[in-house]
Design a protein around this motif. Structure first.
Motif, mmCIF file in Angstrom:
data_model
loop_
_atom_site.group_PDB
_atom_site.id
_atom_site.type_symbol
_atom_site.label_atom_id
_atom_site.label_comp_id
_atom_site.label_asym_id
_atom_site.label_seq_id
_atom_site.Cartn_x
_atom_site.Cartn_y
_atom_site.Cartn_z
ATOM 1 N N THR A 43 0.494 -1.526 0.095
ATOM 2 C CA THR A 43 -0.449 0.344 0.320
ATOM 3 C C THR A 43 1.072 1.498 -0.012
ATOM 4 O O THR A 43 0.530 1.930 -0.680
ATOM 5 C CB THR A 43 -0.950 -0.139 1.049
ATOM 6 O OG1 THR A 43 -1.678 -1.378 1.633
ATOM 7 C CG2 THR A 43 -1.615 1.118 1.304
ATOM 8 N N LEU A 44 1.623 1.080 0.887
ATOM 9 C CA LEU A 44 2.403 2.244 0.611
ATOM 10 C C LEU A 44 3.715 2.928 -1.004
ATOM 11 O O LEU A 44 3.694 3.928 -1.306
ATOM 12 C CB LEU A 44 3.983 2.272 1.685
ATOM 13 C CG LEU A 44 5.174 3.532 2.087
ATOM 14 C CD1 LEU A 44 4.123 4.297 2.336
ATOM 15 C CD2 LEU A 44 6.059 3.038 2.735
ATOM 16 N N TYR A 47 1.306 4.566 -2.771
ATOM 17 C CA TYR A 47 0.495 5.227 -2.135
ATOM 18 C C TYR A 47 1.205 6.571 -3.122
ATOM 19 O O TYR A 47 0.996 7.534 -3.689
ATOM 20 C CB TYR A 47 0.752 6.002 -0.531
ATOM 21 C CG TYR A 47 0.510 6.722 -0.041
ATOM 22 C CD1 TYR A 47 -0.691 7.908 0.507
ATOM 23 C CD2 TYR A 47 1.300 7.891 0.402
ATOM 24 C CE1 TYR A 47 -1.042 8.454 0.970
ATOM 25 C CE2 TYR A 47 1.459 9.196 0.401
ATOM 26 C CZ TYR A 47 0.032 9.585 0.870
ATOM 27 O OH TYR A 47 0.552 10.465 1.715
ATOM 28 N N PRO A 161 -4.450 13.895 -0.564
ATOM 29 C CA PRO A 161 -4.708 13.368 -0.412
ATOM 30 C C PRO A 161 -6.420 13.687 -0.175
ATOM 31 O O PRO A 161 -6.417 14.743 0.412
ATOM 32 C CB PRO A 161 -4.809 12.396 -0.161
ATOM 33 C CG PRO A 161 -3.376 12.529 1.400
ATOM 34 C CD PRO A 161 -3.269 14.034 0.854
ATOM 35 N N ALA A 166 -10.023 8.873 3.086
ATOM 36 C CA ALA A 166 -9.729 8.527 3.489
ATOM 37 C C ALA A 166 -9.668 8.493 5.571
ATOM 38 O O ALA A 166 -10.045 7.565 6.250
ATOM 39 C CB ALA A 166 -8.502 9.839 4.240
ATOM 40 N N LEU A 216 -5.287 8.586 -3.602
ATOM 41 C CA LEU A 216 -5.169 8.010 -2.777
ATOM 42 C C LEU A 216 -5.542 8.717 -1.297
ATOM 43 O O LEU A 216 -4.215 8.076 -0.123
ATOM 44 C CB LEU A 216 -4.197 9.748 -3.400
ATOM 45 C CG LEU A 216 -2.347 10.180 -1.725
ATOM 46 C CD1 LEU A 216 -1.584 9.060 -3.098
ATOM 47 C CD2 LEU A 216 -1.727 11.296 -2.719
ATOM 48 N N ALA A 219 -5.271 4.548 -0.132
ATOM 49 C CA ALA A 219 -4.441 4.426 0.448
ATOM 50 C C ALA A 219 -4.111 5.076 1.223
ATOM 51 O O ALA A 219 -2.977 4.217 2.205
ATOM 52 C CB ALA A 219 -3.076 4.433 -0.795
ATOM 53 N N ALA A 220 -4.157 6.622 2.111
ATOM 54 C CA ALA A 220 -4.115 6.855 3.035
ATOM 55 C C ALA A 220 -4.591 6.692 3.894
ATOM 56 O O ALA A 220 -4.185 5.752 5.391
ATOM 57 C CB ALA A 220 -3.885 8.634 2.820
ATOM 58 N N LEU A 223 -3.310 2.740 5.096
ATOM 59 C CA LEU A 223 -1.810 3.191 5.706
ATOM 60 C C LEU A 223 -2.115 2.996 7.218
ATOM 61 O O LEU A 223 -1.327 2.027 7.698
ATOM 62 C CB LEU A 223 -1.304 3.366 5.244
ATOM 63 C CG LEU A 223 -0.243 3.008 3.339
ATOM 64 C CD1 LEU A 223 0.100 4.431 3.551
ATOM 65 C CD2 LEU A 223 0.694 2.281 3.686
#
Length: 348
Positions: A43-44, A47, A161, A166, A216, A219-220, A223
């Protein structure tokens, strides 16, 4: 009309909710396993790849502009009113209040602060990471774009993002993270994924975010959820400290001090008779020091109170006369028979 099966399920739900409050004997705390670490690394990498594609103004930026020119809110205006309310599921304030209400009730029922502390830790990580990325990249949103085809980076914006996306991933995903059974975790994971996906696409529909902002944001948020097991030891220590502080305040209000730990008693030693130590100086006194006179013996206890002298200190006294009774046939000392015959006899 309700069926018997539905009533039975409802009864089970209420029976489970009406149980006596009890602290769970075993709390299934997620571990940072190899699978989780691999997913976190992937995932990082995803990102960073999205950020790089936007920075170099690649095909992803061109797709952003195409979607913006398509103007979805004009293509389907009939759902605009509904999506204006649906996007609230991604706003931090309302969602945090709703989820905190549920987790607070659960903390009270189970006598544990872990759900509330985990929610606080996740929101703190979210604010730090997403807020830093927003301010660091400074991208402008579709409504404030200045140059067609540019990435709009470094212009003082705070859109990249997507915070709505998120926040939806973290806030609703925390329910799946704290689920007590694997089945509940699977169902809540699917629900949180659908909600966060819908919130992200709703922001694209309304024109408040680019499509890359939403990707994004997903993904954030993921994480943050994947990194939560690293915070579990800190959460456990915080819970212990809070409960200890509560106990001390209760004891202070009640006016009682917790009893100290008992000190083990020392073993009793057997008494030993000690003799005074005699030194050479005590045995042989110095010449210039006067010798104390001998102490007089103690007077008998049968004597009358008062000063008394010893027999050796008294002056001998000779009694006057003889204590013997007079006898006519006896002669005094130093007198012969002739002398006694010459002395006249006195009669009485």
């Amino acid at each position: 009309m309700r069926t018997e099966q539905n009533l039975t399920r409802l009864d089970r739900v209420f029976a489970r909710l009406d149980r006596e409050p009890e602290r769970p004997a075993h709390i299934d705390v997620p571990k940072m396993s190899r699978h989780r670490v691999a997913l976190l690394v992937a995932t990082l990498a995803f990102y960073l790849a999205i950020v790089w594609l936007v920075v170099i103004t690649s095909w992803l930026v061109r797709l952003d502009w195409q979607v913006m020119f398509f103007r979805p809110y004009q293509q389907w205006p009939e759902i605009h009113a509904f999506l204006d309310y649906y996007v609230v599921l991604g706003q931090r304030g309302p969602t945090a209040v709703m989820v905190a209400a549920w987790l607070g009730w659960r903390s009270w029922r189970q006598h544990t602060l872990r759900p509330m502390l985990t929610l606080g830790a996740s929101l703190l990580l979210l604010n730090i990471t997403v807020g830093a990325a927003k301010l660091g990249m400074g991208r402008l949103g579709p409504h404030y774009a200045t140059t067609i085809g540019s990435n709009e980076m470094g212009l003082g914006g705070d859109i990249f993002p997507s915070g709505h996306t998120a926040n939806a991933v973290v806030t609703w995903g925390i329910l799946a993270y704290l689920a007590s059974t694997p089945r509940a975790r699977r169902w809540l994971s699917a629900v949180s994924a659908v909600v966060s996906l819908g919130v992200g696409l709703t922001t694209v529909y309304l024109g408040t975010h680019w499509l890359s902002d939403v990707v994004l944001g997903w993904a954030a948020g993921l994480l943050v959820l994947l990194a939560l097991p690293w915070c579990e030891p800190l959460i456990a220590r915080a819970e212990v400290s809070i409960f200890a502080l509560r106990d001390r305040r209760r004891a202070r209000r009640a006016g009682t001090v917790p009893a100290p730990a008992p000190v083990p008693a020392a073993p009793v030693a057997v008494p030993v008779a000690l003799k005074p130590r005699v030194t050479a100086q005590d045995e042989a006194p110095a010449a210039h020091e006067p010798v104390a006179p001998a102490r007089s013996p103690r007077a008998p206890v049968y004597l009358a109170p008062g000063p008394h002298t010893t027999r050796s200190e008294r002056t001998p006294v000779t009694p006057v006369g003889s204590r013997r009774p007079p006898h006519s046939d006896r002669l005094p000392r130093g007198t012969t028979a002739s002398t006694a015959a010459a002395r006249p006899l006195t009669g009485g």
